[in-house]
Design an enzyme around this catalytic site. Structure first.
Site, PDB file in Angstrom:
ATOM      1  N   LYS A 181     -58.993 -36.720 -20.503  1.00 18.24           N
ATOM      2  CA  LYS A 181     -59.030 -38.083 -19.975  1.00 18.24           C
ATOM      3  C   LYS A 181     -57.709 -38.354 -19.252  1.00 18.24           C
ATOM      4  O   LYS A 181     -56.692 -38.599 -19.869  1.00 18.24           O
ATOM      5  CB  LYS A 181     -59.214 -39.098 -21.114  1.00 18.24           C
ATOM      6  CG  LYS A 181     -58.869 -40.556 -20.779  1.00 18.24           C
ATOM      7  CD  LYS A 181     -59.801 -41.144 -19.754  1.00 18.24           C
ATOM      8  CE  LYS A 181     -59.431 -42.621 -19.508  1.00 18.24           C
ATOM      9  NZ  LYS A 181     -58.163 -42.770 -18.736  1.00 18.24           N
ATOM     10  N   CYS A 291     -40.475 -40.015 -18.341  1.00 14.80           N
ATOM     11  CA  CYS A 291     -40.012 -40.275 -19.702  1.00 14.80           C
ATOM     12  C   CYS A 291     -38.670 -39.611 -19.968  1.00 14.80           C
ATOM     13  O   CYS A 291     -37.933 -40.029 -20.869  1.00 14.80           O
ATOM     14  CB  CYS A 291     -41.052 -39.817 -20.709  1.00 14.80           C
ATOM     15  SG  CYS A 291     -41.534 -38.089 -20.536  1.00 14.80           S
ATOM     16  N   GLU A 387     -37.147 -48.713 -21.804  1.00 18.35           N
ATOM     17  CA  GLU A 387     -37.487 -47.582 -20.939  1.00 18.35           C
ATOM     18  C   GLU A 387     -37.777 -48.150 -19.553  1.00 18.35           C
ATOM     19  O   GLU A 387     -38.852 -48.694 -19.301  1.00 18.35           O
ATOM     20  CB  GLU A 387     -38.688 -46.813 -21.480  1.00 18.35           C
ATOM     21  CG  GLU A 387     -38.959 -45.531 -20.693  1.00 18.35           C
ATOM     22  CD  GLU A 387     -40.075 -44.691 -21.284  1.00 18.35           C
ATOM     23  OE1 GLU A 387     -40.090 -43.477 -21.021  1.00 18.35           O
ATOM     24  OE2 GLU A 387     -40.933 -45.243 -22.006  1.00 18.35           O
TER      25      GLU A 387
END
Length: 483
Positions: A181, A291, A387
């Protein structure tokens, strides 16, 4: 070939690939170009029934694939690598269109993504285990590994090729079948990769693709299915917590690569030119939407002015624009919402006392955010605990190593970190005191298919890449053999 022709060739309205067949869904969702905010195409929007059908196909294909020889699986992965490399122009165009990153970044991602097929193709034939006499002398112990089973793979939008291959390759090498997915923001690259795998010879049902805007519905369906034995997810820590809670109901084997808040440390005796060069890579690769991106810059007081001046010059010179312009180095944010969030974060940090020391110009249309260097950032600023996922570099000045380490580790995340120092001993000492799964020492990039990628604390569970990435898709079994 135009991007319109490339997308048409994918048949995105039949963007479900289940049991070796491309299928339509009851509805579609829209994919846009973040550089223009214009619609690219409509993609088949799978639902729970499609998710179950994908598991049906993967479960049916599993016994034969698990029993296939390591060499057979390795040869298919090698062919997939070769096909991806040969197809670099088309894949680059797809990534640029749906993700918005620069041509250089997109091309680099394709080569990096393909490398996972080569690496794990090579690892597939390097089966390992153990044999020995038990301490009592009453039995021989044989240790082996076998594929865990059907693996559910859920990938993010920021690296639409690499995040898929980094999971698919070790799963196939281990003998697992998969249901994939991808993010609804970037489904086109995933369609192309699954089609490449079919071209490479992957049997029907071994790799199944369910594109969908109903992410929670698809994930919940898979995690509730007894035939799914593994889930591997890359995305936000918040979503990872939800998936882990769902996985706990059936004790599903889980790998999680979650959020990051990477510090970038520069010591007093660091090579400033090298540190700036590394900072530009660590911060601005993929427009900061990674990330592992450097999120917080801690620069020693003795060289802070020099570093900020040179870093600011490099940032001001960045070329921001759509990938259609080959000179563009920085692309748009993935969505209007993401761009708005980053602009608000900059404003909040300035209101708290920081200054914008340097910035580049950016287009006024599309989801662009001008790269910015922030100085005078308070050590407790909100931006340092967030973040950022965008082209913003906040700088904090330090002069005490113990205080530095406290700041560096003062976050729930522990994915990546970077240290630039003149003396290797100093860099290693700071790296060893840093609570992160990966530390780049005098280099601004840490990702490598041959190295274990992953973090500590709330940044996830398990590792991807290296041999350990293969073991994430295997169960360990041992035989106690009597005389």
């Amino acid at each position: 070939m135009s991007i319109t022709d490339i997308i048409t060739g994918l048949r995105p309205a039949e963007g479900l690939i289940i049991g070796g067949e491309s299928k339509a869904a009851a509805s579609t969702f829209t994919v846009e170009d973040p550089a223009t905010a214009q619609t690219l195409t409509e993609v088949a929007d799978g639902d729970a029934a499609d998710a179950t059908a994908a598991v049906d196909a993967a479960a049916a294909a599993f016994p034969a694939w698990a029993a296939a020889t390591p060499r057979f699986r390795a040869d298919i992965l090698r062919r997939a690598y070769e096909l991806m490399v040969a197809d670099v122009d088309r894949l680059t165009a797809l990534i640029c269109a749906e993700n918005g990153k620069s041509q250089a970044d997109a091309r680099g991602e394709v080569i990096y993504a393909a490398e996972f097929f080569r690496w794990f193709g090579e690892e597939a034939v390097r089966t390992d285990g153990g044999y020995g006499l038990s301490p009592s002398g009453l039995a021989r112990t044989i240790v082996t590994h076998r594929p865990v089973g059907v693996a559910a793979l859920i990938t993010p939008w920021n690296f639409p090729a690499a995040m898929a291959t980094r999971k698919i390759a070790p799963a196939l090498a281990a003998g697992c079948t998969v249901v994939l997915k991808p993010a609804a923001l970037t489904p086109l690259t995933a369609i192309a990769i699954v089609q490449i795998l079919e071209q490479a010879g992957v049997p029907a049902g071994v790799v199944n693709l369910v594109n969908s805007a109903k992410s929670a519905e698809i994930a919940s369906t898979w995690l509730a299915d007894d035939r799914v034995k593994k889930v591997s997810f890359t995305g936000s820590t918040g979503v990872g917590r939800i998936l882990l809670e769902q996985a706990s109901a059936r004790i599903v084997n889980a790998s999680m690569e979650l959020g990051g808040n990477a510090p970038f440390v520069v010591t007093a005796d660091a090579d400033v030119d090298a540190a700036v060069e590394g900072a530009m890579v660590a911060k601005f690769r993929n427009s900061g939407q990674a990330c592992t991106a450097a999120n917080r810059f801690y620069v020693h007081a003795d060289i802070a002015d020099e570093f900020v001046a040179r870093f600011g010059e490099a940032i001001s010179a960045l070329r921001v624009g759509p990938a259609a312009d080959e000179a563009s180095q920085i692309g748009p944010m993935i969505s209007a919402g993401a761009a708005k969030t980053i602009r608000e974060l900059i404003a909040t940090t300035v209101d708290a006392g920081a200054s914008v020391a340097a910035t580049a110009s950016a287009p006024s249309t599309g989801h662009f955010v001008a790269p910015a260097l922030l100085t005078g950032v308070p050590a407790d600023a909100e931006i340092l605990q967030t973040e950022i996922f965008g082209p913003v570099a906040p700088v904090v000045v330090w002069d005490d190593e113990d205080q530095l380490v406290e700041w560096v580790n003062g976050t729930e995340y522990g994915l990546a970190a970077y240290v630039y120092a003149g003396r290797l001993q100093d860099a290693l000492r700071i790296a060893e005191r840093t609570d992160a799964g990966m530390v780049g020492i005098n280099r601004g990039i840490v990702s490598d298919p041959s190295a274990p990628f992953g973090g500590t604390k709330q940044s996830g569970l398990g590792r991807e890449g290296a041999r350990i990435g293969l073991h994430e898709f295997q169960e360990t079994q041992y035989f106690s053999v009597g005389d």
